[in-house]
Design an enzyme around this catalytic site. Structure first.
Site, PDB file in Angstrom:
ATOM      1  N   PRO A  33       0.383  -1.310   0.023  1.00 15.88           N
ATOM      2  CG  PRO A  33       0.177  -0.638   2.977  1.00 15.88           C
ATOM      3  CD  PRO A  33       1.043  -1.777   1.889  1.00 15.88           C
ATOM      4  CB  ALA A  82       4.395   5.650  -3.520  1.00 22.27           C
ATOM      5  CE  LYS A 126      12.948   1.836 -11.662  1.00 18.05           C
ATOM      6  NZ  LYS A 126      11.602   1.773 -11.208  1.00 18.05           N
ATOM      7  CG  ASN A 164      16.894   3.581  -9.012  1.00 19.08           C
ATOM      8  OD1 ASN A 164      16.537   4.480  -9.282  1.00 19.08           O
ATOM      9  ND2 ASN A 164      16.287   2.170  -9.189  1.00 19.08           N
ATOM     10  CG  ASN A 191      15.459  13.095  -7.672  1.00 18.92           C
ATOM     11  OD1 ASN A 191      15.993  12.317  -6.665  1.00 18.92           O
ATOM     12  ND2 ASN A 191      14.158  12.498  -8.072  1.00 18.92           N
ATOM     13  CD  GLU A 225      14.055  -0.612  -3.579  1.00 19.94           C
ATOM     14  OE1 GLU A 225      12.999  -1.442  -3.305  1.00 19.94           O
ATOM     15  OE2 GLU A 225      13.468   1.287  -3.698  1.00 19.94           O
TER      16      GLU A 225
END
Length: 317
Positions: free
Chosen positions: A8, A10, A199, A203, A217, A281
């Protein structure tokens, strides 16, 4: 069509909202069902969750706020699911699937949507044997301002590709059409590995630099960070090449500059995690480069340094 979204946060609520709107407004899907699972749903029981009331609020690109109800999944919904879409952190993928794997029918499709790489090696063996596993990479910007309250901060696009298992063109086309109709643009990629690595490279630069230095950013385009970015990318290019993926340094730097500009005022997911004192992460981003570097005998001191720096920040809380 029966779909369950796990997570649940974003991205989970972004897809929950748009797929829910598709089902509600399109007669073709009037018998379809959409349910949500969260970590609080585990371990699964046969408890009737149909009366559990929970609303979410979604603010779209036009600053219009929508309030809708969440329908929580029960075991019977998992057993009937055609699609399981996991929008959780990379380190939560394996445990989430282990919690539901015994309830899945063998025709259900698994779609992973997370940052970083390395989760495939951690999947339960039953998943790889019995299910087609896809990845969904998205550039949509979405911010959770409070539990069950999100804002769509930037329109992007998504790439879908097969990671594991058997599939066919009909299934691939059907999944792509469904997701693209719900939240365009979604494109199917036969070479999803190249997209994953692109990607990952983005990241590996934007996430740790913004998290460590507490930057928006766009600030990584400042001259003071360019040496670090070049070192990071040279290491990533070397490791990617050993994995059969080729990049050009100039093109990669330009791509990262463009992403940073396009999301200049955004707070990266890793910076959000660090500010909120949550686990990030990083193990699946720069940490993934570090471990692959060891495997291939390639030194990755800049990626290793950022990985360890973020881990040290996490250890403080």
């Amino acid at each position: 069509m029966n779909i369950i979204i796990i997570g649940p946060g974003a991205m989970g609520l972004l897809w929950y909202h748009h797929i829910g709107q598709l089902f509600n407004k399109n007669p073709e899907y009037h018998k379809s069902q959409l349910h949500l699972l969260s970590s609080k749903s585990f371990p699964l029981t046969h408890e009737d969750l149909s009366n559990r009331e929970q609303d979410y609020c979604f603010t779209d690109q036009h600053n219009q706020t929508h309030h809708n109800s969440i329908h929580y999944a029960q075991i019977k919904n998992i057993e009937q699911a055609d699609i399981i879409l996991l929008c959780v952190k990379s380190f939560q993928i394996s445990s989430a699937l282990k919690n539901i794997v015994n309830h899945l029918n063998k025709n259900s499709v698994i779609i992973l949507s997370h940052n970083g790489m390395g989760t495939v090696a951690e999947l339960p063996t039953e998943i790889e044997k019995d299910h087609a596993v896809y990845t969904l990479l998205t550039t949509h910007g979405c911010l959770r301002s409070a539990p069950f309250c999100i804002t769509h901060t930037g329109v992007g696009s998504s790439d879908l590709g097969l990671l594991l298992g058997a599939s066919n063109a009909t299934q691939q086309q059907s999944l792509t059409q469904l997701l693209n109709t719900a939240l365009p643009d979604v494109n199917f990629q036969t070479n999803i590995k190249q997209k994953q690595w692109l990607k990952l490279a983005i990241n590996c630069v934007i996430n740790p630099l913004t998290a460590i230095n507490n930057l928006e950013n766009g600030q990584i385009n400042n001259a003071k960070y360019q040496t670090s970015i070049t070192l990071l990318l040279n290491e990533i290019i070397a490791v990617a090449s050993a994995e059969g993926v080729q990049f050009d340094l100039h093109e990669l730097k330009q791509r990262i500059k463009e992403v940073a500009q396009a999301t200049a005022k955004n707070c990266s997911s890793m910076r959000c995690d660090i500010l909120a004192k949550r686990r990030s992460e990083i193990d699946y981003i720069n940490g993934y480069i570090h471990h692959l570097g060891i495997t291939h005998g390639i030194a990755t001191p800049e990626n290793t340094m950022l990985w360890q720096t973020v881990k040290n920040l996490e250890s403080e809380y």
